[in-house]
Design a protein around this motif. Sequence first.
Motif: not given
Length: 123
Positions: A86-106
């Motif tokens: 659960r902790v790792m999933a939360e951290r992964g989501k936070a890392r993804n949320d911190a990415r720019s839209d451009e990086e998420r699209q890439r």
Amino acid sequence: MKRDEKIAHHELAHKAMAEAEDYIRRGRHLRGLPTDDLESEFVSSVQLVVRDGDDNASRLAMHDALAEFDLRGAEPPYHLVREETRVMAERGKARNDARSDEERQRIEHGIQARYADAEKKKQ
């Protein structure tokens, strides 16, 4: 199964296969461990990753244990690391949320391209 689900499953399988290939290339050092010891190795490596997410050695140990379970056709003891997962999933989501839209699209385009390439190879 929906296309997005197929893509997600493919990406997870692609990543697991790459990690297993790396583990095998490095000598499959956990091969001789009894299952109880492999379970302990897995749990301790997951706990270390949760303590320090930037610790590459712990992350590699966790992936090695996962690869060995997979090569044995056995399921890792996820029930022993529910909170850590659960902790790792939360951290992964936070890392993804911190990415720019451009990086998420890439990243998304890269995942979709790998899936499309795999589908072409099937034909």
